[in-house]
Motif scaffolding. Structure first.
Motif, PDB file in Angstrom:
ATOM      1  N   GLY A 152      -0.569  -4.298  38.699  1.00 47.48           N
ATOM      2  CA  GLY A 152      -0.412  -4.482  40.140  1.00 47.48           C
ATOM      3  C   GLY A 152       0.850  -3.845  40.678  1.00 47.48           C
ATOM      4  O   GLY A 152       0.817  -3.121  41.688  1.00 47.48           O
ATOM      5  N   HIS A 153       1.987  -4.088  40.012  1.00 41.75           N
ATOM      6  CA  HIS A 153       3.252  -3.550  40.516  1.00 41.75           C
ATOM      7  C   HIS A 153       3.353  -2.041  40.321  1.00 41.75           C
ATOM      8  O   HIS A 153       3.810  -1.320  41.223  1.00 41.75           O
ATOM      9  CB  HIS A 153       4.427  -4.274  39.865  1.00 41.75           C
ATOM     10  N   LEU A 154       2.936  -1.553  39.154  1.00 38.71           N
ATOM     11  CA  LEU A 154       2.947  -0.105  38.965  1.00 38.71           C
ATOM     12  C   LEU A 154       1.937   0.567  39.891  1.00 38.71           C
ATOM     13  O   LEU A 154       2.170   1.682  40.372  1.00 38.71           O
ATOM     14  CB  LEU A 154       2.637   0.247  37.510  1.00 38.71           C
ATOM     15  N   GLY A 155       0.819  -0.119  40.136  1.00 42.32           N
ATOM     16  CA  GLY A 155      -0.180   0.425  41.048  1.00 42.32           C
ATOM     17  C   GLY A 155       0.355   0.587  42.455  1.00 42.32           C
ATOM     18  O   GLY A 155       0.075   1.589  43.130  1.00 42.32           O
ATOM     19  N   GLU A 156       1.146  -0.378  42.902  1.00 42.98           N
ATOM     20  CA  GLU A 156       1.725  -0.282  44.242  1.00 42.98           C
ATOM     21  C   GLU A 156       2.787   0.806  44.317  1.00 42.98           C
ATOM     22  O   GLU A 156       2.887   1.530  45.319  1.00 42.98           O
ATOM     23  CB  GLU A 156       2.325  -1.621  44.666  1.00 42.98           C
ATOM     24  N   LEU A 157       3.582   0.943  43.243  1.00 45.04           N
ATOM     25  CA  LEU A 157       4.685   1.903  43.267  1.00 45.04           C
ATOM     26  C   LEU A 157       4.226   3.339  42.984  1.00 45.04           C
ATOM     27  O   LEU A 157       4.675   4.288  43.642  1.00 45.04           O
ATOM     28  CB  LEU A 157       5.742   1.504  42.235  1.00 45.04           C
ATOM     29  N   PHE A 158       3.337   3.494  41.985  1.00 46.61           N
ATOM     30  CA  PHE A 158       2.996   4.840  41.522  1.00 46.61           C
ATOM     31  C   PHE A 158       1.499   5.145  41.563  1.00 46.61           C
ATOM     32  O   PHE A 158       1.096   6.275  41.280  1.00 46.61           O
ATOM     33  CB  PHE A 158       3.487   5.039  40.079  1.00 46.61           C
ATOM     34  N   GLY A 159       0.680   4.164  41.857  1.00 47.82           N
ATOM     35  CA  GLY A 159      -0.761   4.326  41.804  1.00 47.82           C
ATOM     36  C   GLY A 159      -1.337   3.680  40.551  1.00 47.82           C
ATOM     37  O   GLY A 159      -0.634   3.460  39.567  1.00 47.82           O
ATOM     38  N   TRP A 160      -2.634   3.370  40.596  1.00 42.84           N
ATOM     39  CA  TRP A 160      -3.237   2.654  39.472  1.00 42.84           C
ATOM     40  C   TRP A 160      -3.387   3.515  38.221  1.00 42.84           C
ATOM     41  O   TRP A 160      -3.444   2.992  37.102  1.00 42.84           O
ATOM     42  CB  TRP A 160      -4.593   2.075  39.884  1.00 42.84           C
TER      43      TRP A 160
END
Length: 387
Positions: A152-160
């Protein structure tokens, strides 16, 4: 029986962590994937359900293989194989490709979960068995949380896509750790008599305790997958409008399970398997009802309560399973996991249908009906058998 080395319980925790790191990470980024691929709620559920369905299909086959070949090698190999489809998800350009890769992930996971239950049943006895099982369950709880939180957090910052590459690297490291530190089996005896395997299968299918535990497992994962898949859709839409990172934070409630699970071992030892299962399911049902209040804090508190109850019921049913199997342990574990994950696959589909038809209220109704069914099964199928 001489205890296993002191490193055994921490590595059991680690195995549980990596097995469930890969099971549900996609839940936290479902809204992102739905946006990228213009997917419906039921298509989103397919990305969750594909993995769960594959686990259900592969579990008994892996059980038979492990009973013939051994434990540690299959465990570490399965974790290594998980690396491949996890990394490939990051490069998928079609929704059906993601569903297929999620299915391939699921084919590898029973090599961890099914085989580990057999390993624990062979190497631990009495309170030590319950302690080992709760160590594994605690790791599974943290892994389930970490997969969602990281993605979830990496998805928000860099994409899934980069998020799944990170998970692939973690899987590789985990496989090396298990190969290095899991103590070799001391009590494993290979079983390569296929006629004998069919005979053991028949005895398992007439073992009331095993079948009751498996049916309870079916209902438990139905409720867990159904509620945690579609609550992300509820909370990503108005009036909540949570981002992928905020949805990942919601999964902090999984940490309640990490707190509850170690205490579960003591409760199970004190009141027995049937009552522990019924208590856990009743707590879970009360938490699900709280989520009907249209307030974010009520939904989070209700999910935390529900989650804690599910983890108690799950620990009790898994401990019962391990204690009930005196032969063909991996095959018995495979049957349990077939039922358990078939429940999760059905939960992903049925609760998706309920969400489309009636929104979150429909999901809650489906989950409550399933939990009440599980309580009835536990009472009828286990109570008369004693703890």
């Amino acid at each position: 029986m001489t205890p296993l080395p002191g490193t055994s319980r921490p590595i059991l925790w680690l195995i549980g962590f990596f097995a469930f790191l890969n099971m549900y990470p996609i839940q936290a980024v479902l809204p992102l994937l739905m946006g990228d691929f213009h997917a419906s709620a039921t298509q989103a559920g397919a990305m969750v359900g594909a993995t769960v369905l594959a686990v259900a299909l592969a579990a008994p086959l892996v059980g038979v293989l492990s009973d013939a070949q051994g434990r540690k090698e299959i465990l570490s190999s399965a974790l290594l194989l998980l690396t491949i489809p996890t990394a490939m998800i990051a490069h998928a350009d079609r929704l059906d490709h993601i569903v297929l890769l999620r299915f391939l992930q699921g084919l590898a996971i029973p090599g961890v979960t099914v085989v580990l239950i057999a390993y624990i049943g062979e190497e631990f006895k009495g309170i030590g068995l319950v302690s080992a099982m709760t160590a594994y369950a605690s790791g599974a709880v943290l892994g389930g949380f970490a997969g969602r939180f990281i993605t979830g957090h990496l998805g928000e910052l860099f994409g899934w896509r980069p998020a799944f590459l990170v998970l692939a690297v973690m899987n590789f490291v985990g496989a090396l750790a298990v190969f290095r530190w899991l103590p070799a089996s001391r009590n494993f005896k290979p079983h390569r008599d296929w006629r004998g395997t069919l005979s053991i299968l028949f005895r398992h299918l007439t073992n009331r305790r095993l079948i009751a535990a498996a049916m309870v497992g079916f209902c438990v994962l139905f409720s867990l997958v159904g509620s945690f898949t579609y609550v992300t859709l509820l909370l990503s839409n108005p009036p909540f409008d949570l981002s992928a990172g905020a949805l990942a934070n919601v999964f902090f409630i999984y940490l309640f399970g990490a707190v509850v699970t170690p205490f579960a071992g003591r409760l199970i030892h004190r009141v027995g398997y049937p009552m522990s299962i019924i208590m856990g399911l009743a707590v879970s049902a009360s938490g699900v009802m709280i989520t009907l209040r249209p307030e974010l804090i009520a939904i989070i508190v209700g999910l935390a309560i529900s989650c804690s109850g599910v983890f108690l019921a799950q620990s009790a049913s898994m401990s019962l399973l391990a204690a009930s199997l005196q032969e063909g342990r991996s095959l018995g574990s495979g049957l349990y996991y077939t039922s358990y994950y078939a429940g999760g696959a059905l939960g992903a589909w049925a609760c998706g249908w309920a969400y489309v038809e009636s929104g979150w209220t429909g999901v809650v109704a489906a989950v409550l009906a399933t939990l009440l069914t599980a309580m009835t099964l536990a009472w009828i199928g286990l109570r008369s058998q004693g703890s």
